[in-house]
Design an enzyme around this catalytic site. Structure first.
Site, PDB file in Angstrom:
ATOM      1  N   ALA A 175      35.661  92.534  -2.734  1.00 59.36           N
ATOM      2  CA  ALA A 175      34.791  92.423  -1.769  1.00 59.36           C
ATOM      3  C   ALA A 175      34.156  93.988  -1.853  1.00 59.36           C
ATOM      4  O   ALA A 175      32.831  93.918  -1.733  1.00 59.36           O
ATOM      5  CB  ALA A 175      35.402  92.328  -0.188  1.00 59.36           C
ATOM      6  N   ARG A 176      34.879  94.907  -1.862  1.00 62.82           N
ATOM      7  CA  ARG A 176      34.385  96.620  -1.779  1.00 62.82           C
ATOM      8  C   ARG A 176      33.592  96.898  -2.894  1.00 62.82           C
ATOM      9  O   ARG A 176      32.999  98.122  -2.554  1.00 62.82           O
ATOM     10  CB  ARG A 176      35.471  97.350  -1.374  1.00 62.82           C
ATOM     11  CG  ARG A 176      36.482  97.198  -2.471  1.00 62.82           C
ATOM     12  CD  ARG A 176      37.888  98.050  -2.029  1.00 62.82           C
ATOM     13  NE  ARG A 176      38.895  98.033  -3.198  1.00 62.82           N
ATOM     14  CZ  ARG A 176      40.231  98.480  -2.910  1.00 62.82           C
ATOM     15  NH1 ARG A 176      40.411  98.947  -1.652  1.00 62.82           N
ATOM     16  NH2 ARG A 176      41.064  98.627  -3.923  1.00 62.82           N
ATOM     17  N   ASN A 245      41.679  88.020  -7.967  1.00 63.62           N
ATOM     18  CA  ASN A 245      41.858  88.297  -9.300  1.00 63.62           C
ATOM     19  C   ASN A 245      43.163  88.289  -9.934  1.00 63.62           C
ATOM     20  O   ASN A 245      43.653  89.124 -10.822  1.00 63.62           O
ATOM     21  CB  ASN A 245      40.915  89.702  -9.653  1.00 63.62           C
ATOM     22  CG  ASN A 245      40.600  89.776 -11.337  1.00 63.62           C
ATOM     23  OD1 ASN A 245      40.189  88.675 -11.934  1.00 63.62           O
ATOM     24  ND2 ASN A 245      40.736  90.803 -11.859  1.00 63.62           N
ATOM     25  N   ARG A 246      43.946  87.822  -8.939  1.00 59.21           N
ATOM     26  CA  ARG A 246      45.598  87.795  -9.177  1.00 59.21           C
ATOM     27  C   ARG A 246      45.927  86.152  -9.063  1.00 59.21           C
ATOM     28  O   ARG A 246      46.959  85.845  -9.063  1.00 59.21           O
ATOM     29  CB  ARG A 246      46.235  88.303  -8.397  1.00 59.21           C
ATOM     30  CG  ARG A 246      46.231  90.113  -8.575  1.00 59.21           C
ATOM     31  CD  ARG A 246      46.709  90.564  -9.904  1.00 59.21           C
ATOM     32  NE  ARG A 246      46.517  91.995  -9.828  1.00 59.21           N
ATOM     33  CZ  ARG A 246      45.462  92.601 -10.170  1.00 59.21           C
ATOM     34  NH1 ARG A 246      44.136  92.156 -10.232  1.00 59.21           N
ATOM     35  NH2 ARG A 246      45.436  93.954 -10.131  1.00 59.21           N
ATOM     36  N   GLU A 373      33.950  97.005 -15.605  1.00 61.27           N
ATOM     37  CA  GLU A 373      34.317  97.996 -14.496  1.00 61.27           C
ATOM     38  C   GLU A 373      33.109  98.938 -14.640  1.00 61.27           C
ATOM     39  O   GLU A 373      33.041  99.823 -15.277  1.00 61.27           O
ATOM     40  CB  GLU A 373      35.421  98.742 -14.787  1.00 61.27           C
ATOM     41  CG  GLU A 373      36.814  97.760 -14.628  1.00 61.27           C
ATOM     42  CD  GLU A 373      37.219  97.476 -13.136  1.00 61.27           C
ATOM     43  OE1 GLU A 373      36.546  97.781 -12.180  1.00 61.27           O
ATOM     44  OE2 GLU A 373      38.283  96.943 -13.198  1.00 61.27           O
TER      45      GLU A 373
HETATM   46 ZN   LIG Z   1      37.802  94.696  -8.818  1.00 60.35          ZN
END
Ligand SMILES: [Zn+2]
Length: 412
Positions: A175-176, A245-246, A373
């Protein structure tokens, strides 16, 4: 007096916002194996929010009451560290107050721009307006609803005809990481509105975009807690949210994730326990014979990561994955010198299982699966100022084009 009344109302309206006054972020710089082990134990202890762990350092946020605990922990083990954020609330406030510079493309048809960050509804409106304006090229569909009932939006960009090799791009799983949806929507707009500059990208490739795959968490990070990461479904222990994402079902829960619902890396009760990860899975599987590349966009750190996250072993075809990543990063760096590291997730960062990129490759058979990233390397971290949306989106788009052209040249 009017100002006071306004401030009082303002205060009421935002009474539920989480504040981070006195929270600090420390960068630990482990030097030896024992240091790394201690840092991993600290993360698994769940008392600190790990903003980022890379092969070189760990950025760790501590609440005011835990700052001394963290410093003592690091000092007792002789782990070098420095304070990188003296007050997190101050950092959030400053990012929100930045003067807005009009620099991105604008349209009268949608409110979205690329010199500000927007909530979910504005992004959704953009997705539908793009389809309404370019019906020959863009199809926007709702593939399901999030836990709180927000639409899971899929935008397909294709000029029709027989199915072509495809690229799938998602954003906003965490989210962040606001720069992610901001960049992904930029790629979509560029592909469509600037079609004439690179027609081969649409003529040879079908594109699937899901710009916000965690819409509840994303909106919550706008409304209530700027540093929220997970989705928003309540867990049995009273905390909310699964780290999506896990949560993907390939070597799920084999390390680098948590079984505690209050932790930021909670893997969920089962693989694909979350409706949002189910929708992404189903869209990819429904088009798996077409999709040759999977790009999942995160921040921060400036990494172009390949599987695997579940093992430090390299995938068999790593040389091919690395070669394409290398061409893409070269194009990105050529714009204004931004440097990226290319590695497998485990070897660049740390072992983490249940990641969407591992599943895309291992579970869905998408050969070129990458986690991006985006900027920066930690100076602003998640609070990347809005004035850096355009530079970030523009340079990353150069890399996306390289991937698109490569996939477009593949034989089906
Ligand atoms: Zn991330």
């Amino acid at each position: 007096m009017k100002v006071l009344v306004f401030l009082a109302l303002f205060g009421l309206a935002f009474a539920s916002v989480k504040h981070y006054n006195g929270f600090q972020v420390f960068r630990a710089l482990p030097k030896e194996e024992a240091h790394w082990k201690a840092i991993q134990d600290l993360e698994n202890g769940g008392n600190f929010d790990f903003w980022k762990i890379s092969g070189k350092h760990a950025d760790i946020m501590a609440s005011p009451t835990r700052i001394e605990v963290l410093r003592n922990f690091l000092e007792e083990r002789s782990i070098p560290y420095e304070r990188i954020v003296p007050d997190v609330e101050d950092m959030i406030t400053k990012a929100a107050q930045e003067p807005k510079v009009s620099q991105g493309p604008r349209s009268t048809r949608y409110a979205l721009t690329w010199d500000n960050y927007y909530g979910f509804d504005t992004i959704k409106e953009f997705c539908f307006e793009l389809a309404a304006s370019y019906p020959q090229m863009v199809t926007t569909t709702v593939e399901g609803q999030s836990h709180e009932g927000r639409d899971m939006i899929l935008v397909k960009i294709s000029n029709g005809g027989a199915a072509k090799p495809a690229v799938f791009v998602d954003g906003g799983i965490h989210a962040r990481e606001w720069i992610s949806p901001a960049s992904v929507t930029y790629f979509m707009r560029e592909l469509v509105e600037n079609y004439a500059a690179h027609p081969e990208l649409v003529n040879n490739v079908d594109w699937y975009f899901m710009p916000v795959i965690n819409p509840d968490g994303y909106q919550f990070s706008h409304d209530s807690d700027r540093l929220w990461r997970k989705n928003r479904r309540p867990n049995e222990d009273g905390c909310r949210g699964t780290d999506m994402n896990r949560n993907f079902g390939f070597h799920w829960n084999e390390g680098g994730s948590s079984g505690y619902g209050c932790y930021d890396t909670y893997h969920g009760g089962a693989p694909f326990s979350e409706v949002e990860s189910q929708v992404v899975r189903d869209v990819i599987l429904a088009n798996a014979d077409q999709i040759q590349a999977y790009l999942t966009v995160h921040s921060y750190g400036q990494y172009w990561l390949t599987p695997w996250g579940w093992t430090s072993d390299y995938p068999e075809d790593y040389p091919e994955l690395f070669a394409l990543a290398s061409d893409a990063v070269d194009a990105l760096t050529a714009v204004e010198g931004t440097r990226y590291t290319i590695e497998t997730s485990t070897n660049a960062l740390y072992m983490a299982t249940g990641g969407s990129d591992d599943w895309a490759k291992g579970g869905a058979g998408v050969k070129y699966s990458y986690t991006l990233e985006l900027r920066d390397t930690g100076f602003y971290g998640f609070q990347l100022p809005a004035r850096l949306i355009m530079p970030t989106a523009v340079e990353t788009w150069e890399a996306i084009k390289v991937v698109g052209n490569f996939i477009g040249g593949m034989k089906k």
